[in-house]
Write a protein that holds these residues in place. Structure first.
Motif, short mmCIF file in Angstrom:
data_model
loop_
_atom_site.label_atom_id
_atom_site.label_comp_id
_atom_site.label_asym_id
_atom_site.label_seq_id
_atom_site.Cartn_x
_atom_site.Cartn_y
_atom_site.Cartn_z
N GLY A 1 0.80 -1.22 0.00
CA GLY A 1 0.00 0.00 0.00
C GLY A 1 0.83 1.27 0.00
O GLY A 1 0.34 2.34 0.39
N ILE A 2 2.08 1.17 -0.43
CA ILE A 2 3.00 2.32 -0.47
C ILE A 2 3.15 2.77 -1.92
O ILE A 2 3.55 1.99 -2.79
CB ILE A 2 4.39 1.93 0.06
CG1 ILE A 2 4.28 1.29 1.45
CG2 ILE A 2 5.32 3.13 0.08
CD1 ILE A 2 5.54 0.55 1.88
N THR A 3 2.82 4.01 -2.20
CA THR A 3 3.09 4.56 -3.53
C THR A 3 4.43 5.28 -3.50
O THR A 3 4.82 5.85 -2.48
CB THR A 3 2.00 5.53 -4.00
OG1 THR A 3 2.03 6.72 -3.20
CG2 THR A 3 0.62 4.89 -3.92
N VAL A 4 5.13 5.24 -4.63
CA VAL A 4 6.44 5.88 -4.74
C VAL A 4 6.46 6.71 -6.03
O VAL A 4 6.28 6.17 -7.12
CB VAL A 4 7.58 4.86 -4.78
CG1 VAL A 4 8.93 5.56 -4.65
CG2 VAL A 4 7.42 3.81 -3.68
N ASN A 5 6.65 8.01 -5.88
CA ASN A 5 6.73 8.90 -7.03
C ASN A 5 7.90 9.86 -6.83
O ASN A 5 8.51 9.89 -5.76
CB ASN A 5 5.42 9.68 -7.19
CG ASN A 5 4.26 8.78 -7.57
OD1 ASN A 5 4.17 8.31 -8.68
ND2 ASN A 5 3.37 8.53 -6.61
N ALA A 6 8.20 10.62 -7.87
CA ALA A 6 9.30 11.59 -7.77
C ALA A 6 8.90 12.88 -8.47
O ALA A 6 8.07 12.89 -9.37
CB ALA A 6 10.58 11.03 -8.40
N ILE A 7 9.54 13.95 -8.02
CA ILE A 7 9.38 15.28 -8.61
C ILE A 7 10.69 15.69 -9.25
O ILE A 7 11.77 15.50 -8.68
CB ILE A 7 9.00 16.31 -7.53
CG1 ILE A 7 7.72 15.92 -6.82
CG2 ILE A 7 8.87 17.71 -8.13
CD1 ILE A 7 6.50 15.90 -7.70
N ALA A 8 10.61 16.23 -10.45
CA ALA A 8 11.76 16.88 -11.07
C ALA A 8 11.43 18.37 -11.10
O ALA A 8 10.78 18.86 -12.03
CB ALA A 8 12.00 16.35 -12.49
#
Length: 300
Positions: free
Chosen positions: A194-201
């Motif tokens: 249930g962990i989402t992983v995203n990134a910001i540039a």
């Protein structure tokens, strides 16, 4: 205004200045309790000063929110765990980790020293992995204990330099490209819990980007960190449950999803390297050119 993150507990690394400061303030405004982590180092990573983080905490408390300062080094294994543990012991849980801390030591590759390479890789790459590892362990334990997925958020920081490339930043770009890959792979591994992983540039005017080039006042306003914070806070909320493994470009008048590497044109394998010249030339004519810093095809 809504309370997208009401009751959630967030850590923001590098939260004393620039982007991290805006993230922390907006998270608190949206109802989160915030751990503001910052060593208070110089742009190149020297020194320690907790006062910038304390100022952010003071601002959050003055507005009626809850926040604490944390001065652990996120690139130190034990320090990263201590930061995660402090969030949990203080607020009772952890829902959001935003890996934002970073430094710059720009130099052309042929002039770069080993120390300049190591420092940037350590802060950005290990400083993303170490807190993420300890947070993910906590969330996995929580998911197993309750017999159901958690609703946790891991948000990393990549860069156009890592996605598209930028002269003078082999150390920084390599770290940020690694963080993009780390994000995609971690999203695959952690989805079951249930962990989402995203990134910001991000494209923002901060300590790290001031002085790199001359900008007009209008350009500086377009690059204000406040334009990046909304997507970070939304990704930190429960609304973003179906978004994972993605890199978002944000700031300077844009909000885009970076699409990553895709396979291009190809041929059957060739046994004799002497035959490759004309075949590679034909492939290069078919292949899409590399992108510039804005993700646009470089025109020859």
């Amino acid at each position: 205004m809504g309370q997208l993150c009401k009751g959630r507990v967030a850590i923001v690394t590098g939260g004393g200045r620039g982007l991290g400061r805006e993230y922390a303030l907006m998270l608190a405004e949206q109802g989160a309790r915030v751990v503001v982590n910052d060593l208070g180092s110089s742009q190149s990573g020297e020194g320690h000063d907790l006062s910038p983080a304390q100022e952010v905490v003071n601002a959050i408390k003055a507005a009626g929110g809850e926040a604490i300062v944390n001065g652990n080094d996120v690139s130190d294994w034990a320090g990263a765990k201590a930061m995660i543990d402090e969030a949990i012991s203080t607020f009772g849980s952890l829902d959001i980790l935003i890996n934002n801390a970073g430094i710059l030591r720009d130099r052309m590759m042929v002039n770069m020293t080993e120390a300049e390479w190591d420092a940037v890789i350590k802060v950005h790459l290990k400083g993303t992995f170490a807190p993420s590892h300890h947070a993910a362990q906590y969330w996995r334990q929580q998911a197993k204990a309750r017999g159901a997925p958690v609703n946790a958020r891991l948000i990393n920081t990549s860069s156009a330099s890592g996605i598209f490339g930028n002269v003078g930043q082999t150390n920084y770009g390599a770290a940020k490209a690694g963080i993009a890959a780390f994000t995609i792979i971690s999203a695959m591994e952690l989805k079951q819990y249930g962990i989402t992983v995203n990134a910001i540039a991000p494209r923002a005017q901060t300590r790290m980007t001031e002085g790199l080039r001359q900008r007009t006042e209008e350009e500086i306003q377009r690059r204000d960190p406040r334009w990046v914070a909304p997507i970070v806070v939304w990704l930190a909320s429960e609304e973003s449950v179906d978004v994972t493994g993605r890199v978002f470009e944000a700031g300077d008048g844009i909000l885009k999803v970076a699409e990553g590497w895709h396979a291009g044109p190809g041929i059957e394998p060739v046994e004799d390297p002497n035959e490759l010249g004309p075949k590679i030339a034909a492939l290069m004519k078919q292949a899409r050119p590399n992108a510039d810093m804005w993700g646009r095809d470089i025109q020859s």
